[in-house]
Design an enzyme around this catalytic site. Sequence first.
Site, PDB file in Angstrom:
ATOM      1  N   SER A 128       0.759  -1.277   0.062  1.00  0.00           N
ATOM      2  CA  SER A 128       0.015  -0.051  -0.079  1.00  0.00           C
ATOM      3  C   SER A 128       0.880   1.277  -0.204  1.00  0.00           C
ATOM      4  CB  SER A 128      -0.933  -0.068   1.017  1.00  0.00           C
ATOM      5  OG  SER A 128      -1.964  -0.922   0.989  1.00  0.00           O
ATOM      6  N   LYS A 147      -0.143   3.707  -2.535  1.00  0.00           N
ATOM      7  CA  LYS A 147      -1.201   4.650  -2.514  1.00  0.00           C
ATOM      8  C   LYS A 147      -0.744   6.237  -2.309  1.00  0.00           C
ATOM      9  CE  LYS A 147      -4.732   1.718  -0.291  1.00  0.00           C
ATOM     10  NZ  LYS A 147      -4.007   0.363   0.085  1.00  0.00           N
ATOM     11  N   SER A 187      -5.882   3.187   4.750  1.00  0.00           N
ATOM     12  CA  SER A 187      -5.295   2.507   3.579  1.00  0.00           C
ATOM     13  C   SER A 187      -6.265   1.685   3.016  1.00  0.00           C
ATOM     14  CB  SER A 187      -4.167   1.486   4.057  1.00  0.00           C
ATOM     15  OG  SER A 187      -3.188   1.096   3.185  1.00  0.00           O
TER      16      SER A 187
END
Length: 300
Positions: free
Chosen positions: A51, A54, A108
Amino acid sequence: MKKLFAAVLMSVSAAAAFAVPFGSQSVLVVEDDTGKVLLEKNADSVVPIASLTKLMTAMVILDAKQDMDELIEIDKSDVDTLKHSTSRVPVGASIARRDVLQLALMSSDNRAAAALARTYPGGSVAFGAAVKRKIAALGMTQTVIEEPTGLSPQNRSTAADLVKMASAAANYPDITRITTDPKDIIKIKGRDVEYHNTNRLVGAKGWDIGLSKTGYTQEAGRCLIMRVKAAGKNATMVLLNAGANSVRILDALNIRRHVLGDSAPTALTADNPMRVKVSSGGGRVKHVKVRRHRRPKTGA
């Protein structure tokens, strides 16, 4: 003689770089103001980044300058069918784009990140093309990002490239604000829902964090990007593929000690798990389970 001196200097630098014991498989710490490498371990190894992706997703979304108050409806196509990860964002919920960004970065949330890419001007294909252009513009030559969430193990990079990404992301006030929010309340289908930051160090006493993003998949392990200020220094740390969240946190603690000039950072041992208290604002104390630690022996 000059060659010998250079070889000795390189060996001393390498020894200093590995003087701090790390559980993360790749580590890079860079002083932001000078670009000086403070700590390094396998910084050029190409690995999955989970993640941490992101942060790139957020930059590309913000670059598009879309209406952040526009409502986005979470669609079935946003549901994770690769890892079957859970989400507290229900299908059918209509949420302002700014709150969807908050969910993607702070908590997240994978559905939120997928929805941002899906509603990008031109759709997911155009989003993917914009990501490739952003990667090239930042000089991230060892980075490939194929989707917006980080669930795919094909999203890969190096600690060195991710320092570049963190440096760029730090220029976006929305990203720095969101990623350093300990928690937020977002209205979901008419109900106030509290969401928390996935980095438990955010808001903890003694931590001055300017940017944060965690990541985890089985392939990537526990990952972390943080920009911190300590003893008047601004530094960016990238930790990749730690075996557990406790290891990731302890690595961050050791790095902070190094930045502060502590010559004997905490080391992990193989047994005797314990809990460490991390103080946070508002009188709360977070308990983080880590392994019992000891001071390294002199000369060891």
